[in-house]
Design a protein around this motif. Sequence first.
Motif, PDB file in Angstrom:
ATOM      1  N   GLY A  52       0.825  -1.211   0.000  1.00 39.02           N
ATOM      2  CA  GLY A  52       0.000   0.000   0.000  1.00 39.02           C
ATOM      3  C   GLY A  52       0.856   1.256   0.000  1.00 39.02           C
ATOM      4  O   GLY A  52       1.670   1.453   0.903  1.00 39.02           O
ATOM      5  N   ALA A  53       0.682   2.102  -1.041  1.00 43.80           N
ATOM      6  CA  ALA A  53       1.442   3.359  -1.112  1.00 43.80           C
ATOM      7  C   ALA A  53       0.531   4.547  -0.867  1.00 43.80           C
ATOM      8  O   ALA A  53       0.380   5.437  -1.703  1.00 43.80           O
ATOM      9  N   PHE A  55      -0.373   7.264   2.621  1.00 50.60           N
ATOM     10  CA  PHE A  55       0.503   7.932   3.594  1.00 50.60           C
ATOM     11  C   PHE A  55       1.176   6.933   4.535  1.00 50.60           C
ATOM     12  O   PHE A  55       2.349   7.085   4.871  1.00 50.60           O
ATOM     13  N   ALA A 230      -0.982  -6.957  -4.157  1.00 49.78           N
ATOM     14  CA  ALA A 230      -0.697  -8.094  -3.275  1.00 49.78           C
ATOM     15  C   ALA A 230      -1.918  -9.005  -3.250  1.00 49.78           C
ATOM     16  O   ALA A 230      -3.048  -8.540  -3.134  1.00 49.78           O
ATOM     17  N   GLU A 255      -5.340  -0.034   4.896  1.00 49.23           N
ATOM     18  CA  GLU A 255      -6.477   0.672   5.503  1.00 49.23           C
ATOM     19  C   GLU A 255      -7.849   0.230   4.962  1.00 49.23           C
ATOM     20  O   GLU A 255      -8.225  -0.910   5.145  1.00 49.23           O
ATOM     21  N   GLY A 366     -14.229   8.293  -0.999  1.00 45.14           N
ATOM     22  CA  GLY A 366     -13.186   7.312  -0.729  1.00 45.14           C
ATOM     23  C   GLY A 366     -13.536   6.501   0.502  1.00 45.14           C
ATOM     24  O   GLY A 366     -14.467   6.838   1.236  1.00 45.14           O
ATOM     25  N   ALA A 367     -12.764   5.440   0.695  1.00 47.86           N
ATOM     26  CA  ALA A 367     -13.036   4.539   1.813  1.00 47.86           C
ATOM     27  C   ALA A 367     -12.030   4.785   2.931  1.00 47.86           C
ATOM     28  O   ALA A 367     -10.818   4.743   2.700  1.00 47.86           O
ATOM     29  N   LEU A 368     -12.562   5.051   4.123  1.00 44.99           N
ATOM     30  CA  LEU A 368     -11.682   5.111   5.292  1.00 44.99           C
ATOM     31  C   LEU A 368     -11.856   3.813   6.066  1.00 44.99           C
ATOM     32  O   LEU A 368     -12.755   3.030   5.790  1.00 44.99           O
ATOM     33  N   GLY A 394     -11.517   8.854  10.359  1.00 43.42           N
ATOM     34  CA  GLY A 394     -11.325  10.031   9.495  1.00 43.42           C
ATOM     35  C   GLY A 394     -10.154  10.880   9.916  1.00 43.42           C
ATOM     36  O   GLY A 394     -10.064  12.046   9.524  1.00 43.42           O
ATOM     37  N   GLY A 396      -6.603  10.242   9.568  1.00 43.00           N
ATOM     38  CA  GLY A 396      -5.375   9.542   9.198  1.00 43.00           C
ATOM     39  C   GLY A 396      -4.259  10.406   8.643  1.00 43.00           C
ATOM     40  O   GLY A 396      -3.124   9.940   8.551  1.00 43.00           O
TER      41      GLY A 396
END
Length: 475
Positions: A52-53, A55, A230, A255, A366-368, A394, A396
């Motif tokens: 995951g790229a 933050f 992945a 996440e 987007g999905a949190l 929310g 992050g």
Amino acid sequence: MHRPSPQAAPTDPSARARAYASVSLWLDTADDDLVATDALDGDREVDVAIVGAGFTGLWTAYYLAAARPDLRIAIVEAEIAGFGASGRNGGWASALFPSSLATLARGADRDAALRQHAAMRASVDEVIRVAAAEGIDARLAKGGTVTLARTATQLARARDEVAEARTWGRGEDELALLDADQARAHLAAEGVLGGTYTPDCAAVHPGRLVRGLVRAVRERGVRVHELTAATRIVPHRVETDRGTLTAAHVIRATEGYTAGLPGHARDVVPVHSLIIATAPLPAAMWDAIGLRRRETFTDGRHLIIYGQRTADDRIVFGGRGAPYRLGSSTRLDASSAAAAHRALHETLVGMLPVLRDVEITHRWGGALGIARDWHASVGLDPVTGLGWAGGYVGDGVTTTNLAGRTLRDLVLGDATDLTSLPWVGHRSRRWEPEPVRWLGVNAGLRAMSVADAEERITGRDSVAARVMAPFMGGH
Ligand SMILES: Cc1cc2nc3c(=O)[nH]c(=O)nc-3n(C[C@H](O)[C@H](O)[C@H](O)COP(=O)(O)OP(=O)(O)OC[C@H]3O[C@@H](n4cnc5c(N)ncnc54)[C@H](O)[C@@H]3O)c2cc1C
């Protein structure tokens, strides 16, 4: 095999880049060609493999590479760096942490809770420092956050929140109670009765930050394998659709998309947050609205809303409320998104009627990620070498920075002030299997809108919100 979204399906690189630009205002204006590069080409052995790229993955790689330039670090990203929440969020780099001080103190002690809070405050400045040091023009402005109270119950909650802050030794300089005129001086919205102000937030252009970070880590020798999904994470190995990474340490930084990985279906639920952006507003309109220091803003309702004034003078305004999808799907159906965007526009115009005829140029979502106890966590199992960070709800943008520095210390085996914070090693219990999870999460989301309506009608603190509080994290 899991891919976060087929949204960017075109195989032609420039068509794909255009599809990525359409993900959000932020990617659209990131000043980056958004061409995905360096897809994994066969098997590799590295020291640290990150999945995951966003933050989380990028901050972790950044701090590890800075501390130990000799480490071989690779990130695999199914789409493009910043494709997930990190390239889509509301751009509040705040000191907010998803668990309250009281919750943290219950799990540890008062001192540990306060250290976590202090670490979050310092992390806002750390984000600003790194952006400057790396020459990333993330359009940062540390203008703080104004929370408006627009009903009597919201005002009562604002007073309670400030009184509670004082019991933790948090003074006026951290959280101030505002009367109506003071609150309106920040943001001249309709029906303002008062509010609170904290200086601990910077408005940021997250697209510029996330794409700037990917450049910074690549310059330090980190390989960021975009377009590499992945399919399975196991100790010392990340299997992907393009080869396998073998590593001493494997970090999961997925996440809201975590449920797509085998064995992780019930770790974190993805909840959608939706955003709209106006066209740049003329100076005269800003004279009437305020936000002179680019304060981020919200009000005291239960179903969260959030806004910022961008560096190019737009309003970016978001909120939760779109339904959770059965089976933790990260895709939002078009009609739910359209309804949520319309509701957001109505809310924004209700706050600032001057915006009624202003064009909305961008709409996205987007999905949190939410853990069952709403507790963010970071950790590394020294036996398996598997690490993770997430469950930020929310909050992050800044928390990922703290996670990145903490994962650096955990991977290097250093016991530091960061590795003793109370969120380190915290294990949330798993979510219920479907369909209970779907019923519960959506009942919670509905309860929050019902609670706001109930308060408008009754003028009293919502019963619905209190009843649902344990399911919604209890704060
Ligand atoms: C609409 C919205 C508004 C928000 N507003 C704010 C805000 O104002 N302030 C704030 O603090 N927080 C906010 N948040 C939360 C914040 O954006 C996130 O907590 C943070 O960006 C999470 O970063 P991350 O790197 O952990 O996850 P993400 O940025 O989601 O990154 C995960 C990455 O993993 C990739 N991936 C997933 N599965 C795989 C796989 N199998 N293989 C390879 N790669 C994979 C994805 O493509 C994605 O790029 C918001 C979130 C949303 C959605």
